[in-house]
Design a protein around this motif. Structure first.
Motif, PDB file in Angstrom:
ATOM      1  N   ASN A   1      65.374   4.692  16.637  1.00 43.34           N
ATOM      2  CA  ASN A   1      65.110   5.413  17.902  1.00 43.34           C
ATOM      3  C   ASN A   1      64.650   4.270  18.986  1.00 43.34           C
ATOM      4  OD1 ASN A   1      65.300   7.436  19.654  1.00 43.34           O
ATOM      5  ND2 ASN A   1      63.156   7.982  19.521  1.00 43.34           N
ATOM      6  N   GLY A   2      64.991   4.415  20.296  1.00 38.25           N
ATOM      7  CA  GLY A   2      64.539   3.649  21.404  1.00 38.25           C
ATOM      8  C   GLY A   2      63.744   4.485  22.210  1.00 38.25           C
ATOM      9  N   PHE A   3      62.523   4.080  22.446  1.00 39.04           N
ATOM     10  CA  PHE A   3      61.663   4.894  23.087  1.00 39.04           C
ATOM     11  C   PHE A   3      61.488   4.404  24.860  1.00 39.04           C
ATOM     12  CE2 PHE A   3      60.598   5.545  18.781  1.00 39.04           C
ATOM     13  CZ  PHE A   3      60.284   6.986  18.721  1.00 39.04           C
ATOM     14  N   GLU A   4      62.142   3.140  25.019  1.00 39.94           N
ATOM     15  CA  GLU A   4      61.984   2.746  26.355  1.00 39.94           C
ATOM     16  C   GLU A   4      63.178   3.398  27.408  1.00 39.94           C
ATOM     17  OE1 GLU A   4      62.811  -1.391  25.630  1.00 39.94           O
ATOM     18  OE2 GLU A   4      60.924  -1.819  25.187  1.00 39.94           O
TER      19      GLU A   4
ATOM     20  N   SER B   1      59.260  10.820  26.120  1.00 41.16           N
ATOM     21  CA  SER B   1      58.571  11.258  24.907  1.00 41.16           C
ATOM     22  C   SER B   1      58.176  12.625  25.127  1.00 41.16           C
ATOM     23  CB  SER B   1      57.647  10.508  24.251  1.00 41.16           C
ATOM     24  OG  SER B   1      56.622  10.482  24.974  1.00 41.16           O
TER      25      SER B   1
ATOM     26  N   TYR C   1      57.985   6.847  28.840  1.00 43.25           N
ATOM     27  CA  TYR C   1      58.682   6.062  28.069  1.00 43.25           C
ATOM     28  C   TYR C   1      57.833   5.061  27.292  1.00 43.25           C
ATOM     29  CZ  TYR C   1      62.802   7.914  30.072  1.00 43.25           C
ATOM     30  OH  TYR C   1      63.712   8.658  30.829  1.00 43.25           O
ATOM     31  N   HIS C   2      58.429   4.533  26.230  1.00 43.40           N
ATOM     32  CA  HIS C   2      57.216   3.598  25.425  1.00 43.40           C
ATOM     33  C   HIS C   2      57.672   2.344  24.949  1.00 43.40           C
ATOM     34  CE1 HIS C   2      53.889   6.650  25.147  1.00 43.40           C
ATOM     35  NE2 HIS C   2      54.690   7.601  25.185  1.00 43.40           N
ATOM     36  N   ASP C   3      57.116   1.345  24.811  1.00 41.74           N
ATOM     37  CA  ASP C   3      57.577   0.042  24.673  1.00 41.74           C
ATOM     38  C   ASP C   3      57.935  -0.027  23.082  1.00 41.74           C
ATOM     39  OD1 ASP C   3      57.909  -2.672  23.761  1.00 41.74           O
ATOM     40  OD2 ASP C   3      56.453  -3.210  25.392  1.00 41.74           O
ATOM     41  N   ASP C   4      59.212  -0.607  22.858  1.00 42.90           N
ATOM     42  CA  ASP C   4      59.818  -0.512  21.518  1.00 42.90           C
ATOM     43  C   ASP C   4      59.206  -1.583  20.476  1.00 42.90           C
ATOM     44  OD1 ASP C   4      61.504   1.560  21.763  1.00 42.90           O
ATOM     45  OD2 ASP C   4      63.162   0.370  22.417  1.00 42.90           O
TER      46      ASP C   4
ATOM     47  N   THR D   1      62.158   6.092  14.313  1.00 48.13           N
ATOM     48  CA  THR D   1      60.974   5.124  14.692  1.00 48.13           C
ATOM     49  C   THR D   1      61.635   4.087  15.361  1.00 48.13           C
ATOM     50  OG1 THR D   1      61.677   3.957  12.571  1.00 48.13           O
ATOM     51  CG2 THR D   1      59.712   5.550  12.293  1.00 48.13           C
ATOM     52  N   SER D   2      60.526   3.336  15.862  1.00 49.64           N
ATOM     53  CA  SER D   2      60.983   2.274  16.898  1.00 49.64           C
ATOM     54  C   SER D   2      61.215   1.106  16.051  1.00 49.64           C
ATOM     55  CB  SER D   2      59.790   1.894  17.616  1.00 49.64           C
ATOM     56  OG  SER D   2      58.541   1.413  16.685  1.00 49.64           O
TER      57      SER D   2
END
Length: 130
Positions: A31-34, A43, A49-52, A106-107
């Motif tokens: 998964n890409g969280f950016e 999210s 958004y979060h850094d991958d 997961t990232s």
């Protein structure tokens, strides 16, 4: 003396039982969280958004438990490499919208730390609360 030994044995067994953590079989996906990543929107836990490059995870709806696992750490173990990492839950993999009920999404950082090729797409893992 025998009573003391029995008591010590009971305490030892109790400590081992309570520290045992259930390892839940799952399928790990990438998964890409950016922003603009494969995860789509921000999210569920915080609307961001979060850094991958961080150790991040999204759990299937049932495991996400209406956000009860938000920002909690989970331990993920690869069935292929035997490596284990700790990742933070920041999102839900919505089982009502196509995500299977057994997914730990997961990232890229998690895949790299587990020594896995993210191009594979799906790999068997186990996970538990950390």
């Amino acid at each position: 003396m025998a009573a003391v030994l029995v008591l010590l044995l009971q305490v030892t067994i109790s400590a081992r039982t309570s520290s045992a953590v259930e390892q839940v079989p799952a399928v790990m996906t990438l998964n890409g969280f950016e922003r603009g990543g494969s995860g789509g929107g921000p999210s569920e836990c915080d609307g961001r958004y979060h850094d991958d490059s961080q150790m991040l995870a999204a759990l299937s709806t049932g495991w996400y438990a209406n956000g009860a696992r938000c920002f909690r750490n989970i331990r993920i173990t690869s069935a292929q490499t035997g490596r284990t990492v700790v990742a933070t839950v920041v999102d839900e993999c919505d089982s009502r919208r196509g995500c299977k009920n057994n997914v730990v999404d997961t990232s890229p950082a998690v895949w790299a730390a587990l020594g896995l090729d993210s191009n594979i797409g799906e790999v068997p893992v186990t996970w538990s609360d950390a």
